[in-house]
Design an enzyme around this catalytic site. Structure first.
Site, PDB file in Angstrom:
ATOM      1  N   HIS A 130      -7.327   6.538   0.523  1.00 11.37           N
ATOM      2  CA  HIS A 130      -8.579   6.087  -0.101  1.00 11.37           C
ATOM      3  C   HIS A 130      -9.539   7.240  -0.425  1.00 11.37           C
ATOM      4  O   HIS A 130     -10.526   7.025  -1.128  1.00 11.37           O
ATOM      5  CB  HIS A 130      -9.311   5.096   0.812  1.00 11.37           C
ATOM      6  CG  HIS A 130      -8.580   3.807   1.022  1.00 11.37           C
ATOM      7  ND1 HIS A 130      -8.156   3.008  -0.018  1.00 11.37           N
ATOM      8  CD2 HIS A 130      -8.184   3.171   2.168  1.00 11.37           C
ATOM      9  CE1 HIS A 130      -7.533   1.946   0.473  1.00 11.37           C
ATOM     10  NE2 HIS A 130      -7.531   2.020   1.790  1.00 11.37           N
ATOM     11  N   ASP A 167       1.200   0.686   1.212  1.00  8.57           N
ATOM     12  CA  ASP A 167       0.131   0.202   2.093  1.00  8.57           C
ATOM     13  C   ASP A 167      -0.407  -1.111   1.497  1.00  8.57           C
ATOM     14  O   ASP A 167      -0.331  -1.320   0.286  1.00  8.57           O
ATOM     15  CB  ASP A 167      -0.980   1.248   2.146  1.00  8.57           C
ATOM     16  CG  ASP A 167      -2.073   0.929   3.163  1.00  8.57           C
ATOM     17  OD1 ASP A 167      -2.040   1.515   4.255  1.00  8.57           O
ATOM     18  OD2 ASP A 167      -2.957   0.110   2.832  1.00  8.57           O
ATOM     19  N   HIS A 169      -3.268  -1.917   0.935  1.00  6.08           N
ATOM     20  CA  HIS A 169      -4.436  -1.659   0.082  1.00  6.08           C
ATOM     21  C   HIS A 169      -4.103  -0.637  -1.001  1.00  6.08           C
ATOM     22  O   HIS A 169      -3.275   0.249  -0.797  1.00  6.08           O
ATOM     23  CB  HIS A 169      -5.589  -1.135   0.948  1.00  6.08           C
ATOM     24  CG  HIS A 169      -5.915  -2.029   2.094  1.00  6.08           C
ATOM     25  ND1 HIS A 169      -5.443  -1.795   3.373  1.00  6.08           N
ATOM     26  CD2 HIS A 169      -6.606  -3.187   2.138  1.00  6.08           C
ATOM     27  CE1 HIS A 169      -5.861  -2.771   4.171  1.00  6.08           C
ATOM     28  NE2 HIS A 169      -6.562  -3.637   3.453  1.00  6.08           N
ATOM     29  N   ASP A 256       0.038  -2.111   7.078  1.00  5.88           N
ATOM     30  CA  ASP A 256      -0.941  -3.170   7.298  1.00  5.88           C
ATOM     31  C   ASP A 256      -0.684  -4.412   6.443  1.00  5.88           C
ATOM     32  O   ASP A 256      -1.461  -5.363   6.470  1.00  5.88           O
ATOM     33  CB  ASP A 256      -2.374  -2.662   7.090  1.00  5.88           C
ATOM     34  CG  ASP A 256      -2.510  -1.751   5.891  1.00  5.88           C
ATOM     35  OD1 ASP A 256      -1.528  -1.608   5.119  1.00  5.88           O
ATOM     36  OD2 ASP A 256      -3.599  -1.177   5.703  1.00  5.88           O
TER      37      ASP A 256
END
Ligand SMILES: [Zn+2]
Length: 320
Positions: A130, A167, A169, A256
């Site tokens: 991120h 991931d 995200h 995740d």
């Protein structure tokens, strides 16, 4: 009995020294859970532990701007509790540990280039996907994967790098760094941004300028699991790899999306991570002599994280 190739786990006790405080999901216990699980795994005998080195300034600066790096270091050393957003908890040691986290990726690339068929797994924190050039976000400070891609190009002349990020995200930071770069392909499978942090990664985000077409976003509806991910890999990612012709792979490996992990609404199984490992192994062999660097991103349910890393590495290293 299956046979396994050697896996190099690049980690360091220093990764426990980035202290995020009570109840923060990105905890030092994540490292401990993974490493203890791997010690008991069926392929424990084929694991080698390797210590990372710290990243040199020139390579951090290939992704992040100087003002940002100065501010990040100053924030940690001055004893503040977070950087840029309360999610991004820091302590005095965080800056130093973040440099080591990025450096672990460079150590992994050196192993691949110097020793031939190495399979490095960077078991590191803080995570990175991120983090943008001048922005800390979602527990990330330095974009480990982006720094690794630039290092691979600069140090070893591997120009065409394919990054696969699964991931839960979207890796907004990796996408931002390579948005206009035709030589680094960024493919991401993630929960749809309507439902998920950080709100980027729509299917129509496909790069800009010279990099148009070198970004592939595959957002999935909440509840998606094995079938949707395997479809995405075989029907969307595989043709993109074939068309791109990579010289090396980097995997942004976040766990995740697991059904037990409450950081997303995805329903991935432990078994799915094993299947993804098998895909990665086959692609790396087929396109670039086995050159694949795997870098830990998210994954916050400790038991699911540990078993999913184990399953992924088993799939990646199993001889067929
Ligand atoms: Zn994540």
């Amino acid at each position: 009995m299956p046979e396994f190739r050697r896996v190099d786990i690049i980690s360091d006790p220093a990764f426990l020294e980035h202290v995020t405080g009570r109840d923060h999901p990105e905890s030092p216990e994540r490292m401990t859970a993974i490493l203890e699980r791997l010690d008991r795994s069926p392929f424990a005998f084929s694991i080698r532990r390797v210590a990372p080195r710290s990243v040199e300034r020139e390579f951090v600066s290939s992704v992040h701007n100087e003002a940002y790096l100065f501010r990040f270091e100053e924030t940690c050393l001055s004893g503040r509790e977070y950087f840029m957003h309360p999610d991004n908890r820091v302590c005095y040691e965080t800056y130093r540990v973040a440099l080591l986290s990025a450096g672990a990726c460079l150590t992994g690339i050196d192993l691949i280039e110097d020793e031939g068929p190495a399979l490095p797994f960077c078991c590191i924190r803080p995570p990175g996907h991120h983090a943008e050039a001048g922005l800390a976000l979602g527990f990330c400070f330095l974009n480990n994967v982006a720094i690794a891609a630039r290092y691979w190009q600069t140090r070893y002349g591997r120009r065409r790098i394919f990054i696969l990020d699964w991931d839960a995200h979207h890796g907004n930071g990796i996408q931002e760094v390579f948005d206009e770069d035709p030589d680094v392909f960024y493919a991401s499978i993630h929960e749809h941004p309507t439902f998920s942090f950080p709100g980027t990664g729509y299917a129509d985000e496909d790069g800009n300028g010279a990099g148009k077409g070198a970004t592939l976003n595959i957002p999935l509806a909440p509840g998606s699991g094995e079938r949707e991910v395997l479809d995405a890999l075989s029907c969307r990612v595989a043709p993109a790899i074939e068309a791109f012709g990579p010289e090396a792979f980097i995997v942004a490996a976040g766990f995740d999306g697991h059904v037990l992990d409450d950081m997303s609404g995805l329903s991935y199984t432990t078994r799915l991570y094993g299947q993804i490992g098998t895909y990665m192994s086959a692609w790396a062999e087929r396109y670039c002599g086995g050159k694949v660097l795997t870098v830990l991103e998210g994954g916050y349910h400790l038991e699911a994280l540990a078993s999913s890393v184990e399953a992924y590495l088993a799939g990646l290293s199993m001889k067929v």
